[in-house]
Design a protein around this motif. Structure first.
Motif, PDB file in Angstrom:
ATOM      1  N   ILE A   7     -24.798  36.564  17.325  1.00 18.60           N
ATOM      2  CA  ILE A   7     -24.819  36.608  18.786  1.00 18.60           C
ATOM      3  C   ILE A   7     -23.387  36.497  19.296  1.00 18.60           C
ATOM      4  CG2 ILE A   7     -25.659  35.530  20.894  1.00 18.60           C
ATOM      5  CD1 ILE A   7     -27.826  36.867  19.201  1.00 18.60           C
ATOM      6  N   PHE A   8     -22.981  37.511  20.041  1.00 18.16           N
ATOM      7  CA  PHE A   8     -21.623  37.607  20.576  1.00 18.16           C
ATOM      8  C   PHE A   8     -21.721  37.456  22.090  1.00 18.16           C
ATOM      9  CE2 PHE A   8     -17.936  39.657  22.312  1.00 18.16           C
ATOM     10  CZ  PHE A   8     -16.933  39.641  21.351  1.00 18.16           C
ATOM     11  N   GLY A 240     -24.838  44.616  35.678  1.00 17.49           N
ATOM     12  CA  GLY A 240     -24.787  43.552  34.689  1.00 17.49           C
ATOM     13  C   GLY A 240     -24.843  44.018  33.254  1.00 17.49           C
ATOM     14  N   ASN A 241     -24.678  43.059  32.355  1.00 16.30           N
ATOM     15  CA  ASN A 241     -24.735  43.289  30.916  1.00 16.30           C
ATOM     16  C   ASN A 241     -26.119  42.929  30.381  1.00 16.30           C
ATOM     17  OD1 ASN A 241     -21.901  43.405  31.427  1.00 16.30           O
ATOM     18  ND2 ASN A 241     -21.502  42.895  29.304  1.00 16.30           N
ATOM     19  N   ALA A 242     -26.298  43.136  29.085  1.00  9.46           N
ATOM     20  CA  ALA A 242     -27.531  42.712  28.429  1.00  9.46           C
ATOM     21  C   ALA A 242     -27.667  41.194  28.546  1.00  9.46           C
ATOM     22  CB  ALA A 242     -27.513  43.141  26.967  1.00  9.46           C
ATOM     23  N   ASN A 243     -28.846  40.743  28.910  1.00 14.85           N
ATOM     24  CA  ASN A 243     -29.092  39.321  29.165  1.00 14.85           C
ATOM     25  C   ASN A 243     -29.483  38.616  27.866  1.00 14.85           C
ATOM     26  OD1 ASN A 243     -29.822  36.812  30.090  1.00 14.85           O
ATOM     27  ND2 ASN A 243     -31.145  37.570  31.722  1.00 14.85           N
ATOM     28  N   LEU A 244     -28.580  37.788  27.359  1.00 12.20           N
ATOM     29  CA  LEU A 244     -28.858  37.064  26.121  1.00 12.20           C
ATOM     30  C   LEU A 244     -30.013  36.085  26.269  1.00 12.20           C
ATOM     31  CD1 LEU A 244     -25.246  36.307  24.805  1.00 12.20           C
ATOM     32  CD2 LEU A 244     -26.851  38.016  23.945  1.00 12.20           C
ATOM     33  N   CYS A 245     -30.289  35.649  27.500  1.00 13.19           N
ATOM     34  CA  CYS A 245     -31.383  34.694  27.705  1.00 13.19           C
ATOM     35  C   CYS A 245     -32.748  35.339  27.482  1.00 13.19           C
ATOM     36  CB  CYS A 245     -31.316  34.106  29.110  1.00 13.19           C
ATOM     37  SG  CYS A 245     -29.831  33.140  29.395  1.00 13.19           S
ATOM     38  N   SER A 246     -32.809  36.650  27.524  1.00 16.12           N
ATOM     39  CA  SER A 246     -34.033  37.372  27.175  1.00 16.12           C
ATOM     40  C   SER A 246     -33.964  37.914  25.757  1.00 16.12           C
ATOM     41  CB  SER A 246     -34.269  38.532  28.153  1.00 16.12           C
ATOM     42  OG  SER A 246     -34.471  38.062  29.467  1.00 16.12           O
ATOM     43  N   ILE A 248     -32.305  36.827  23.033  1.00 17.42           N
ATOM     44  CA  ILE A 248     -32.409  35.842  21.942  1.00 17.42           C
ATOM     45  C   ILE A 248     -33.857  35.428  21.677  1.00 17.42           C
ATOM     46  CG2 ILE A 248     -31.808  33.489  21.261  1.00 17.42           C
ATOM     47  CD1 ILE A 248     -29.037  33.975  22.584  1.00 17.42           C
ATOM     48  N   PRO A 249     -34.621  34.986  22.698  1.00 18.52           N
ATOM     49  CA  PRO A 249     -36.011  34.615  22.391  1.00 18.52           C
ATOM     50  C   PRO A 249     -36.881  35.797  21.982  1.00 18.52           C
ATOM     51  CG  PRO A 249     -35.569  34.425  24.749  1.00 18.52           C
ATOM     52  CD  PRO A 249     -34.256  34.661  24.081  1.00 18.52           C
ATOM     53  N   ASN A 250     -36.609  36.985  22.528  1.00 20.08           N
ATOM     54  CA  ASN A 250     -37.374  38.156  22.096  1.00 20.08           C
ATOM     55  C   ASN A 250     -37.164  38.422  20.608  1.00 20.08           C
ATOM     56  OD1 ASN A 250     -38.806  38.989  24.387  1.00 20.08           O
ATOM     57  ND2 ASN A 250     -37.035  40.051  25.231  1.00 20.08           N
ATOM     58  N   LYS A 254     -40.398  36.792  18.972  1.00 18.22           N
ATOM     59  CA  LYS A 254     -41.306  37.938  18.948  1.00 18.22           C
ATOM     60  C   LYS A 254     -41.095  38.857  17.747  1.00 18.22           C
ATOM     61  CE  LYS A 254     -42.863  37.072  23.204  1.00 18.22           C
ATOM     62  NZ  LYS A 254     -44.271  36.765  23.518  1.00 18.22           N
ATOM     63  N   MET A 255     -39.855  38.958  17.278  1.00 18.40           N
ATOM     64  CA  MET A 255     -39.551  39.960  16.262  1.00 18.40           C
ATOM     65  C   MET A 255     -39.172  39.364  14.910  1.00 18.40           C
ATOM     66  SD  MET A 255     -37.432  42.473  18.879  1.00 18.40           S
ATOM     67  CE  MET A 255     -37.038  43.734  17.656  1.00 18.40           C
ATOM     68  N   GLY A 256     -39.071  38.044  14.836  1.00 17.54           N
ATOM     69  CA  GLY A 256     -38.873  37.403  13.546  1.00 17.54           C
ATOM     70  C   GLY A 256     -37.458  37.370  13.024  1.00 17.54           C
ATOM     71  N   TYR A 257     -36.459  37.666  13.866  1.00 10.69           N
ATOM     72  CA  TYR A 257     -35.064  37.579  13.443  1.00 10.69           C
ATOM     73  C   TYR A 257     -34.546  36.159  13.670  1.00 10.69           C
ATOM     74  CZ  TYR A 257     -34.998  42.697  13.333  1.00 10.69           C
ATOM     75  OH  TYR A 257     -35.255  44.010  13.047  1.00 10.69           O
TER      76      TYR A 257
END
Length: 537
Positions: A7-8, A240-246, A248-250, A254-257
């Motif tokens: 995560i950057f 805006g940029n990609a929202n890490l608050c969505s 990261i939990p996704n 949800k995806m197992g990473y």
């Protein structure tokens, strides 16, 4: 086996390009420490040579032993120059950072139009600059600006730029959707081809101009990207940029990473709200995962179901991301809402209780008059406790008066209040920089002699909304007052055709709420705790 992702976070650099966001060096330092506690892997602090704030940040952050890698940002060398003489690259080297991101062109249109140089020189600029970082022991990331637009226009050249960056030894090839116009299917297809043709690890950096930055980041990960760049709350230029608050939990739930350590994921909501406060930007209540309303329930049918099992209307347990379930009470509420809210307060309530039916009708009537309790939990608690005989009248208001005088161009406002506190009549006056401030000062002045801890409380926000504009100056107004003590915040509401009366009602409720459990004048603390329904902001 769980796949690890990097995560950057670029909140301190790309996030500050958002409209209305400006962070001091001290602000950046506070946010960096919070991000490190969250467990992100890279924290991009800015350009170490672009301004005094960034220079100060990179110098001060050296005093902290962070787990995250502090990353500097810069661009490739100037055209027809030498990398080891480039001022931008030299400043990155001198900053002492362990990692750096260089942005370079991968769209031939930009090379010709923005850089006004040849395609060959641009590739040389990319190679020389990244090689310079690697030669000086700095982890190198190449942000291929406008990569997806460049690939769609001239895929051979876009890939040639990446190959040259890989030859220079770059540690990450970061594919940027700089204009935010690419669709998830295109992202997946293009990232898949890059993965097939190149060996260097792939990162993704998306913008939100089509409301797809989160979806595009997830699609890139599914196609093989292993570093995700974004910002807290999605701050950034334009949309805006990609929202890490969505993201990261996704990815993690949800995806197992594996993005963060399991015990760190619960810090996400607190981090999002902390950054919002420091940036002085209102956080949308409906923001997924971390918003105040992300797990709020209002419809009576919904509340009835979640009281049996929260999975009926919640896709995850809110505690996983540090949030909490909230039950809203309004004119749409059923008995389940009242029962749930009252049980939070420790009141003995059930569906057959006649008081429950009465208070529900009372709330519906008040909301018809213009009251709104979704954003005024403290007023709602007072209402419920009064209905069930749980509130002792600490003081009563006998009267209040306002004096506004314009003397020689200076406006003077004075409030006079008359209270009865425990059988003792108190009459006092105070000035303020406006009628609401004067009333607030007079009320506190009257009570502080009985409740010294009231000095810990202050008015932190004040909002006025006209309920029905067609009535013009005779329209009802709703006033929301936010009060704050040392470590808690709560909100109260007042409604009237007179803005002063509405404000007074909200002010009085705010003080009454603070004194709710204070009891005796020598009580040790102001009774404002989370179990009493406070809204933490």
């Amino acid at each position: 086996m769980t796949m690890n992702l990097s995560i950057f976070d670029t909140t301190l650099r790309d996030g500050t390009q958002g409209e209305g966001i400006s962070l001091s060096a001290e602000d950046k330092l506070k946010i960096a420490l919070k991000l490190d506690a969250l467990g992100v892997h890279y924290i991009e602090g800015g350009n170490p040579g672009s301004n005094s704030k960034d220079i100060e940040f990179f110098e001060r952050i050296k005093a902290y032993n962070l787990n995250a890698k502090i990353t500097a940002f810069g661009s490739t060398r100037r055209k027809f120059s030498l990398a080891h003489q480039d001022a931008n690259l030299l400043r990155i080297k001198e900053s002492g950072v362990p990692a750096a991101t260089l942005v370079g062109k991968s769209w031939d249109f930009h090379v010709h139009t923005a850089l006004q140089t040849t395609l060959e020189e641009n590739i040389a600029m990319v190679y020389d600059s990244l090689a310079f970082l690697k030669h000086n022991g700095i982890e190198a990331m190449f942000d291929a600006e406008h990569f997806f637009d460049g690939y769609k226009h001239n895929p051979e050249y876009a890939l040639a730029v990446l190959r040259k960056a890989q030859e220079a030894g770059t540690d990450w090839l970061v594919l940027c959707d700089t204009n935010g116009g690419t669709l998830p299917g295109e992202i997946h297809e293009i990232v898949s081809r890059v993965r097939a043709e190149l060996n260097a690890p792939i990162g993704i950096h998306t913008h939100n101009d089509c409301e797809l930055a989160v979806a595009n980041s997830l699609a890139a990960v599914q196609a093989g990207a292993r570093q995700i760049q974004g910002t807290i709350n999605g701050y950034g230029e334009r949309c805006g940029n990609a929202n890490l608050c969505s993201i990261i939990p996704n990815l993690q739930l949800k995806m197992g990473y594996n993005c963060l350590q399991d015990d760190k994921l619960s810090l996400l909501t607190g981090t999002a709200r902390f950054v919002s406060e420091i940036a002085n930007v209102h956080m949308p209540v409906g923001q997924p995962y971390v918003g105040n309303a992300a797990f709020a329930h209002k419809g009576g049918i919904h509340v009835s179901a979640i009281m049996k099992d929260s999975k009926t209307y919640e896709h995850i347990a809110p505690e996983l991301v540090g949030n909490k379930q909230r039950i809203l009470v309004s004119e749409l509420a059923g008995q389940s809402n009242i029962i749930s809210k009252a049980q939070e307060l420790g009141l003995d309530v059930n569906a057959n209780n006649e008081k429950t039916k009465q208070i529900m009708e009372r709330i519906k009537d008040l909301e018809h008059q213009g009251y709104q309790f979704e954003g005024a939990d403290a007023s709602l608690e007072l209402l419920l406790r009064e209905a069930f005989g749980e509130v002792e009248e600490i003081f009563t208001v006998e009267s209040f008066k306002m004096l506004v005088e314009n003397s020689q161009g200076a406006l003077r406002t004075e409030a006079i209040v008359k209270l009865n506190v425990g059988g003792e009549q108190v009459y006092t006056a105070a000035e303020g920089n406006g009628p609401v401030n004067a009333l607030d000062n007079a009320l506190r002045k009257a009570l502080v002699q009985f409740y010294p801890k009231i000095k810990q409380i202050h008015l932190s926000d004040y909002k006025v909304r006209v309920i029905d504009e067609k009535d013009a100056t005779a329209a009802k107004v709703r006033v929301l007052v936010e009060s704050t003590s040392i470590d808690n915040t709560w909100s109260t509401v007042g409604v009237s055709n007179n803005v002063i009366e509405a404000s007074w009602e909200a002010l009085v409720d705010g003080i009454r709420y603070a004194l709710l459990n204070m009891g005796k004048p020598d009580a040790i603390d102001v009774p404002v705790t989370e179990q009493h329904g406070l809204v933490n902001h």
